[in-house]
Motif scaffolding. Structure first.
Motif, PDB file in Angstrom:
ATOM      1  N   GLU A 230      37.903  52.997  39.915  1.00 56.99           N
ATOM      2  CA  GLU A 230      37.568  52.776  38.557  1.00 56.99           C
ATOM      3  C   GLU A 230      38.597  52.200  37.725  1.00 56.99           C
ATOM      4  O   GLU A 230      38.437  51.486  36.826  1.00 56.99           O
ATOM      5  N   ALA A 231      40.001  52.980  37.939  1.00 57.57           N
ATOM      6  CA  ALA A 231      41.100  52.607  37.106  1.00 57.57           C
ATOM      7  C   ALA A 231      41.377  51.338  37.330  1.00 57.57           C
ATOM      8  O   ALA A 231      41.813  50.540  36.287  1.00 57.57           O
ATOM      9  N   SER A 232      41.489  50.766  38.553  1.00 58.47           N
ATOM     10  CA  SER A 232      41.914  49.185  38.851  1.00 58.47           C
ATOM     11  C   SER A 232      40.941  48.542  38.360  1.00 58.47           C
ATOM     12  O   SER A 232      41.266  47.275  37.770  1.00 58.47           O
ATOM     13  N   LYS A 233      39.539  48.618  38.375  1.00 57.18           N
ATOM     14  CA  LYS A 233      38.529  47.771  37.970  1.00 57.18           C
ATOM     15  C   LYS A 233      38.673  47.658  36.485  1.00 57.18           C
ATOM     16  O   LYS A 233      38.485  46.562  35.660  1.00 57.18           O
ATOM     17  N   ASP A 234      39.086  48.885  35.657  1.00 55.93           N
ATOM     18  CA  ASP A 234      39.189  48.766  34.279  1.00 55.93           C
ATOM     19  C   ASP A 234      40.263  47.956  33.833  1.00 55.93           C
ATOM     20  O   ASP A 234      40.080  47.217  32.639  1.00 55.93           O
ATOM     21  N   TYR A 235      41.389  48.242  34.692  1.00 57.19           N
ATOM     22  CA  TYR A 235      42.660  47.601  34.239  1.00 57.19           C
ATOM     23  C   TYR A 235      42.555  45.662  34.395  1.00 57.19           C
ATOM     24  O   TYR A 235      42.703  45.353  33.545  1.00 57.19           O
ATOM     25  N   PHE A 236      41.801  45.416  35.295  1.00 54.32           N
ATOM     26  CA  PHE A 236      41.501  44.045  35.876  1.00 54.32           C
ATOM     27  C   PHE A 236      40.562  43.565  34.693  1.00 54.32           C
ATOM     28  O   PHE A 236      40.768  42.528  33.988  1.00 54.32           O
ATOM     29  N   ASN A 237      39.579  44.207  34.365  1.00 54.12           N
ATOM     30  CA  ASN A 237      38.669  43.842  33.418  1.00 54.12           C
ATOM     31  C   ASN A 237      39.254  43.757  31.912  1.00 54.12           C
ATOM     32  O   ASN A 237      38.861  42.761  31.171  1.00 54.12           O
ATOM     33  N   SER A 238      40.356  44.642  31.584  1.00 54.01           N
ATOM     34  CA  SER A 238      41.114  44.649  30.277  1.00 54.01           C
ATOM     35  C   SER A 238      41.978  42.979  30.452  1.00 54.01           C
ATOM     36  O   SER A 238      41.904  42.566  29.270  1.00 54.01           O
ATOM     37  N   VAL A 239      42.600  42.919  31.375  1.00 55.59           N
ATOM     38  CA  VAL A 239      43.126  41.687  31.509  1.00 55.59           C
ATOM     39  C   VAL A 239      42.321  40.759  31.368  1.00 55.59           C
ATOM     40  O   VAL A 239      42.874  39.488  30.481  1.00 55.59           O
ATOM     41  N   LYS A 240      41.331  40.405  32.022  1.00 53.69           N
ATOM     42  CA  LYS A 240      40.308  39.166  31.853  1.00 53.69           C
ATOM     43  C   LYS A 240      39.930  39.097  30.468  1.00 53.69           C
ATOM     44  O   LYS A 240      39.741  38.115  29.942  1.00 53.69           O
ATOM     45  N   GLY A 241      39.656  40.227  29.700  1.00 51.70           N
ATOM     46  CA  GLY A 241      39.174  40.404  28.428  1.00 51.70           C
ATOM     47  C   GLY A 241      40.145  39.723  27.414  1.00 51.70           C
ATOM     48  O   GLY A 241      39.908  38.926  26.596  1.00 51.70           O
ATOM     49  N   TYR A 242      41.362  40.114  27.565  1.00 53.20           N
ATOM     50  CA  TYR A 242      42.608  39.510  26.636  1.00 53.20           C
ATOM     51  C   TYR A 242      42.627  37.784  26.823  1.00 53.20           C
ATOM     52  O   TYR A 242      42.758  37.172  25.944  1.00 53.20           O
ATOM     53  N   LEU A 243      42.393  37.655  28.380  1.00 56.46           N
ATOM     54  CA  LEU A 243      42.454  36.174  28.471  1.00 56.46           C
ATOM     55  C   LEU A 243      41.398  35.420  27.812  1.00 56.46           C
ATOM     56  O   LEU A 243      41.542  34.360  27.251  1.00 56.46           O
ATOM     57  N   SER A 244      40.406  35.867  28.035  1.00 60.86           N
ATOM     58  CA  SER A 244      39.112  35.435  27.344  1.00 60.86           C
ATOM     59  C   SER A 244      39.174  35.309  25.612  1.00 60.86           C
ATOM     60  O   SER A 244      38.781  34.244  25.134  1.00 60.86           O
ATOM     61  N   ASP A 245      39.812  36.299  25.311  1.00 64.64           N
ATOM     62  CA  ASP A 245      40.057  36.329  23.665  1.00 64.64           C
ATOM     63  C   ASP A 245      40.883  35.225  23.450  1.00 64.64           C
ATOM     64  O   ASP A 245      40.977  34.721  22.022  1.00 64.64           O
ATOM     65  N   MET A 246      42.076  35.070  23.999  1.00 69.35           N
ATOM     66  CA  MET A 246      42.801  34.056  23.814  1.00 69.35           C
ATOM     67  C   MET A 246      42.353  32.622  24.191  1.00 69.35           C
ATOM     68  O   MET A 246      43.350  31.631  24.161  1.00 69.35           O
ATOM     69  N   ASP A 247      41.184  32.548  24.753  1.00 70.82           N
ATOM     70  CA  ASP A 247      40.701  31.228  25.138  1.00 70.82           C
ATOM     71  C   ASP A 247      41.541  30.520  26.236  1.00 70.82           C
ATOM     72  O   ASP A 247      41.733  29.448  26.178  1.00 70.82           O
ATOM     73  N   ILE A 248      41.952  31.441  27.213  1.00 68.40           N
ATOM     74  CA  ILE A 248      42.519  30.854  28.363  1.00 68.40           C
ATOM     75  C   ILE A 248      41.630  31.115  29.460  1.00 68.40           C
ATOM     76  O   ILE A 248      41.393  32.311  30.148  1.00 68.40           O
ATOM     77  N   PRO A 249      40.859  30.134  29.941  1.00 75.26           N
ATOM     78  CA  PRO A 249      40.095  30.017  31.085  1.00 75.26           C
ATOM     79  C   PRO A 249      40.807  30.291  32.317  1.00 75.26           C
ATOM     80  O   PRO A 249      41.965  30.136  32.398  1.00 75.26           O
ATOM     81  N   TYR A 250      40.051  31.110  33.249  1.00 77.02           N
ATOM     82  CA  TYR A 250      40.621  31.447  34.620  1.00 77.02           C
ATOM     83  C   TYR A 250      39.618  31.592  35.521  1.00 77.02           C
ATOM     84  O   TYR A 250      38.248  31.436  35.195  1.00 77.02           O
ATOM     85  N   GLU A 251      40.026  31.678  36.893  1.00 77.05           N
ATOM     86  CA  GLU A 251      39.067  31.968  38.051  1.00 77.05           C
ATOM     87  C   GLU A 251      39.616  33.175  38.869  1.00 77.05           C
ATOM     88  O   GLU A 251      40.783  33.226  38.783  1.00 77.05           O
ATOM     89  N   VAL A 252      38.700  33.902  39.076  1.00 73.72           N
ATOM     90  CA  VAL A 252      38.920  35.054  39.943  1.00 73.72           C
ATOM     91  C   VAL A 252      38.951  34.631  41.610  1.00 73.72           C
ATOM     92  O   VAL A 252      37.833  33.877  41.926  1.00 73.72           O
TER      93      VAL A 252
END
Length: 424
Positions: A230-252
């Motif tokens: 759960e800790a790793s999932k939360d961390y990864f979700n936070s990183v993805k959220g910040y990227l989305s906030d900055m309008d930086i598209p990404y693929e997992v």
């Protein structure tokens, strides 16, 4: 005897070196905006640093390092990458005790790997990289990724693709490691010798193998994303959220592993796709390395960074037809006619250069016509003509080469005249 350049190296000649200077200055300027400070480390280190820091199961350590003994019998290695040296300096200089944390550093310099030379891959190459140590906030992961993306975009590159993955924390990686061993072990003899050695040491590296990439077990290998706690999932979700906030598209991409042993949690690569550059190609990559500082003898310190090749960047710029706005040509070319004007020329040139004017002159006693051709070839904006008459009158004849217009300017006003015209 003829001497040739060593295989896998290159001479960067005038006409190309200006592009390198422009790119390096862009890196300096961008890092200043992000408040990353430059660090310069030695080009060689103790070999054990890279065995520990890069990982003794990596191709870099096993096959690609330039290692030698000095006269004291010490094993030294030309640095194959920049992170281990930067972390060594962080530990040795006790940067963990600095007032401002995290410590944010960057470097630009040559690295060395004994690889088969090919387009965009040299035995001596230049890396630009950043390292941020002292914070495990996912926001700084996003910041590092954003810096890398900004660097490419500000140079004009398009068709970029950011690919990210999570390698999980220690618990997640341990569980994934056990699953990989169970998956590959029954048929490990079908894999290359390197992968057979990696099975127990670091089975994650099997997924990064270039020889066995088409083996059917690769596609069915357990995904790290299935083993994130759960800790790793939360961390990864936070990183993805910040990227989305900055309008930086990404693929997992769950298969993204990276080639160094010290990565955990966030891993990423930036790729480019387009005509003239082949298939989707990796330009740079990086990730988080929370255990590396401890491995090199420092305190528990989280870190994240990336590195990119300037050579591959130049290839991408060429493939997309991007011309860098490098400063070319001269502000002026001094044409000297006669012995007395020639004696006066060095002082005039020195005075102009002292005032910031980019200027050159003839040193081969050429005729006026040949000197004018030289001014044209050097793309000078003005020809400054100094003959016996001009010298006697204390003036210089200034010819605008683009239009052919001419006017007479006093010696003591020539620098200001050129600077004013440059500003128009």
């Amino acid at each position: 005897m003829n001497f040739n350049i060593p295989r896998g190296t290159q001479d960067i000649l005038p006409g190309q070196s200006e592009k390198w200077q422009y790119i390096e200055q862009k890196a300096h300027d961008l890092c200043r905006r992000y408040n990353y400070k430059e660090i310069r480390t030695p080009m060689f280190e103790m070999t054990e640093l890279f065995a520990r820091g890069v990982g003794d199961t990596t191709d870099i350590v096993q096959k690609e390092m330039y290692t030698f003994e000095d006269r004291g019998g010490r094993s030294l290695t030309l640095r194959p990458e920049g992170t281990a040296s930067t972390v060594r300096s962080y530990v040795e200089n006790k940067m963990h005790g600095w007032v401002y944390q995290p410590v944010k550093l960057y470097y630009v310099g040559p690295m060395f790997r004994y690889e088969r030379p090919q387009s965009g891959r040299m035995r001596q190459f230049v890396q630009f990289g950043v390292e941020a140590m002292g914070s495990d906030d996912p926001a700084i992961d996003a910041e590092v990724i954003a810096l890398a993306m900004d660097f490419y975009k500000e140079l004009g590159l398009t068709n970029l693709k950011l690919v990210i993955n999570s390698l999980g924390d220690k618990e997640s990686r341990t569980n994934h490691r056990e699953a990989l061993i169970k998956h590959f072990e029954p048929r490990i003899t079908e894999f290359c010798q390197d992968c057979q050695k990696r099975l127990e040491k670091n089975p994650l590296r099997i997924l990064d193998c270039k020889i066995d990439r088409e083996h059917e077990l690769m596609d069915s290998a357990p995904s790290i994303l299935e083993y994130l706690n759960e800790a790793s999932k939360d961390y990864f979700n936070s990183v993805k959220g910040y990227l989305s906030d900055m309008d930086i598209p990404y693929e997992v991409d769950a298969t993204l592993v990276r080639g160094l042993d010290y990565y955990n949690n966030t891993a990423f690569e930036i790729m480019i796709e387009g005509k003239g550059f082949g298939a989707i190609t990796t330009l740079s990559g990086g990730g988080r390395y929370n255990g590396l500082v401890e491995e090199i003898g420092g305190p528990v310190t989280p870190g994240i960074g990336f590195a990119l090749s300037i050579e591959r960047l130049l290839m991408a710029l060429d493939a997309q037809g991007i011309e860098l706005p490098v400063q070319e040509g001269l502000d002026a070319y001094l044409i000297v006619l006669g012995e007395e004007p020639k004696k006066r020329a060095p002082k005039i040139l020195h005075d102009l250069r002292s005032h910031g004017v980019v200027v050159d002159s003839d040193y081969l006693d050429k005729k006026m016509k040949a000197q004018m051709k030289a001014a044209d070839r050097m793309n000078a904006a003005y020809a400054l003509i100094l003959g016996e008459d001009e010298l006697a009158e204390g003036n210089i004849l200034v010819k605008t080469l683009a239009t052919g217009d001419q006017e007479t300017v006093p010696f003591d006003q020539i620098s200001a005249f050129i600077e004013q015209r440059k500003g128009e």
